[in-house]
Write a protein that holds these residues in place. Structure first.
Motif, short mmCIF file in Angstrom:
data_model
loop_
_atom_site.label_atom_id
_atom_site.label_comp_id
_atom_site.label_asym_id
_atom_site.label_seq_id
_atom_site.Cartn_x
_atom_site.Cartn_y
_atom_site.Cartn_z
N ALA A 148 33.07 -45.57 -11.79
CA ALA A 148 32.03 -44.87 -11.03
C ALA A 148 30.88 -44.44 -11.94
O ALA A 148 29.71 -44.54 -11.55
N ILE A 149 31.19 -44.01 -13.14
CA ILE A 149 30.13 -43.62 -14.09
C ILE A 149 29.30 -44.85 -14.45
O ILE A 149 28.06 -44.79 -14.47
N MET A 150 29.97 -45.97 -14.72
CA MET A 150 29.24 -47.20 -15.05
C MET A 150 28.34 -47.62 -13.89
O MET A 150 27.17 -47.98 -14.09
N LEU A 151 28.86 -47.57 -12.69
CA LEU A 151 28.05 -47.94 -11.52
C LEU A 151 26.88 -47.00 -11.33
O LEU A 151 25.80 -47.42 -10.89
N GLU A 152 27.07 -45.75 -11.65
CA GLU A 152 25.98 -44.78 -11.54
C GLU A 152 24.83 -45.18 -12.47
O GLU A 152 23.66 -45.04 -12.11
N THR A 153 25.14 -45.69 -13.65
CA THR A 153 24.08 -46.10 -14.57
C THR A 153 23.33 -47.31 -14.03
O THR A 153 22.12 -47.41 -14.20
#
Length: 185
Positions: A148-153
């Motif tokens: 989810a953090i990666m997708l947020e970036t």
């Protein structure tokens, strides 16, 4: 920074990652650390098998550097604390993926390689003092938060590109209006 903490807290709530999960992961670090090199090697075998993913790397020296970084990533995964600094470190990695234009699909499949390796390591190192089912769930939860953090970036990058396109469109419209007014006073 407060927005990041809020997002991280939201992600933790959503997947059910709590203090017990963090403590479980930290406690499992010594047990799982010996498997890290194998997980990193399996990760790069998977990359080598895909020409598009492999094309991201310039040479073997870069791969060697990335292997060290991935091992450090795994160490941090099991070190805690899972706080603002954790989010910031993980978001920086995501932004690096965006900067090199790594397709999102590789983020997903790469996380699956890592997740599978960690679950195999838990199973292979069964310890009667460790609730392996609970540990596996903690690993799954944190892997999901990592994704989810990666997708947020990637979303941040998309939003930035969209804002730039909107500004260019507005500038183009303004230039068209000025040109029309100059031609037709």
């Amino acid at each position: 920074l407060a927005a990041m903490a809020t997002l991280l807290d939201e992600l933790f709530r959503y997947v059910g990652f709590g203090p017990d999960d963090g403590a479980r992961l930290v406690a499992a670090s010594d047990m799982l650390t010996p498997a890290f090199d194998h997980i990193v090697d399996a990760f790069y075998v998977a990359i080598d098998a895909n020409p598009e993913a492999r094309a991201v790397f310039q040479d073997e020296a870069q791969v060697a550097r990335q292997k060290k970084l991935m091992r450090a990533w795994l160490e941090r995964f099991f070190a805690g604390p899972y706080d603002d600094s954790y989010y910031d470190e993980r978001a920086r990695i995501g932004r690096a993926h965006v900067r090199i234009r790594l397709p999102q699909r590789y983020v997903f499949v790469s996380m699956n390689v890592i997740r599978s390796g960690l679950i195999r390591a838990v199973t292979a190192n069964a310890n009667p003092l460790v609730d392996s089912v609970a540990l596996q769930q903690s690993i799954h939860r944190l892997c999901d938060v990592e994704l989810a953090i990666m997708l947020e970036t990637y979303r941040e990058d998309y939003d930035s590109a969209l804002r730039s396109a909107e500004r260019l469109a507005a500038l183009g419209q303004f230039a068209g209006t000025v040109a029309h007014e100059l031609r037709n006073p």
